[in-house]
Design an enzyme around this catalytic site. Sequence first.
Site, short mmCIF file in Angstrom:
data_model
loop_
_atom_site.label_atom_id
_atom_site.label_comp_id
_atom_site.label_asym_id
_atom_site.label_seq_id
_atom_site.Cartn_x
_atom_site.Cartn_y
_atom_site.Cartn_z
CG HIS A 1 -17.64 18.89 81.46
ND1 HIS A 1 -16.98 18.69 83.14
CD2 HIS A 1 -17.57 17.53 80.68
CE1 HIS A 1 -16.13 17.97 82.80
NE2 HIS A 1 -15.93 16.99 81.58
CG ASP A 2 -16.02 17.22 77.54
OD1 ASP A 2 -15.30 17.41 77.57
OD2 ASP A 2 -16.27 16.00 77.57
CD GLU B 1 -17.02 25.20 86.97
OE1 GLU B 1 -17.59 25.67 86.05
OE2 GLU B 1 -16.33 24.76 87.03
NE ARG C 1 9.74 24.11 82.09
CZ ARG C 1 10.66 24.98 81.20
NH1 ARG C 1 10.42 24.65 79.79
NH2 ARG C 1 12.03 25.23 81.31
NE ARG D 1 -11.55 18.89 90.37
CZ ARG D 1 -11.62 19.00 89.14
NH1 ARG D 1 -11.07 19.78 88.83
NH2 ARG D 1 -12.87 18.92 88.39
CG ASN E 1 -12.46 26.52 83.58
OD1 ASN E 1 -10.97 26.40 84.03
ND2 ASN E 1 -13.16 25.71 84.49
N GLY F 1 -13.54 25.72 79.23
CA GLY F 1 -12.53 25.80 79.54
C GLY F 1 -11.38 25.12 78.61
CG HIS F 2 -10.30 20.31 77.87
ND1 HIS F 2 -8.68 20.12 78.22
CD2 HIS F 2 -9.99 19.17 76.89
CE1 HIS F 2 -8.12 18.87 77.43
NE2 HIS F 2 -8.88 18.31 76.35
CB THR G 1 -12.11 16.84 84.64
OG1 THR G 1 -13.45 17.45 84.24
CG2 THR G 1 -12.77 15.60 83.55
CG HIS H 1 -13.57 22.94 89.05
ND1 HIS H 1 -14.11 22.52 89.28
CD2 HIS H 1 -12.94 22.49 90.60
CE1 HIS H 1 -14.87 21.78 90.14
NE2 HIS H 1 -14.09 22.12 90.64
#
Length: 238
Positions: A190-191, A70, A18, A45, A7, A213-214, A100, A43
């Site tokens: 997720h996580d 997503e 920036r 949004r 992700n 992702g994160h 999230t 994803h």
Amino acid sequence: MTKLSININKVATIRNARGSNTPNVVKFALDCERLGAQGITVHPRPDERHIRYADVYDLKPVLTEEFNIEGNPVPKFIELVKEIRPAQVTLVPDAEDAITSNAGWDTIRHADFLRKVVADFKSCGIRVSLFVDPIPEMVRKAAELGADRVELYTEPYATHYPEGPEKAIEPYVKAAEVARECGLGLNAGHDLSLENLAFFHKNIPWCDEVSIGHALISDALYLGIEETIRQYLACLKD
């Protein structure tokens, strides 16, 4: 083999800070593919605070691995996905102001809505995955609604993993077994991280794909993206 889909939302977040095109989201996605990622996830949004709708159009013609989009199936999202026609769409019930994703679908309560949306996307030749909590009833209903896959929401697993991996994984194994019994493909996300991914894969080796992702982008700040992808892929080896 469980595929790794990266992700890239957080890369877009850095770029947007920036107002320039650094880092270049498309180049980063292509580098991830070159370094071994088997998929790219975005994803978008409504507020476009990270991935922009324009990014999705830029990515589609150049990606060679699976493209997964997503999002909450609001009209603008549905229009985007039907025009892009990615390999997979993952439907997530997140509110517009959500930081999230924080819960899966209640596939029973929203059955009528989801059945129509799933059928609409499938008529376009798009694989449909529903983001769900690890609850057998929600998984079974997803199969009844015509979904191709479910993606298990793994934040609770990641949260409780340090306290006891065996207890943390238990509801996920049960939900994954139900998915397999129902003929559903299985994703997770997720996580998930270098800390907990290998244990997840060891216990649910039939998972088709993990979307990360994160944690992955955060690890890349220290390890570099090439070494980070190498380590995540190592967690998914049988």
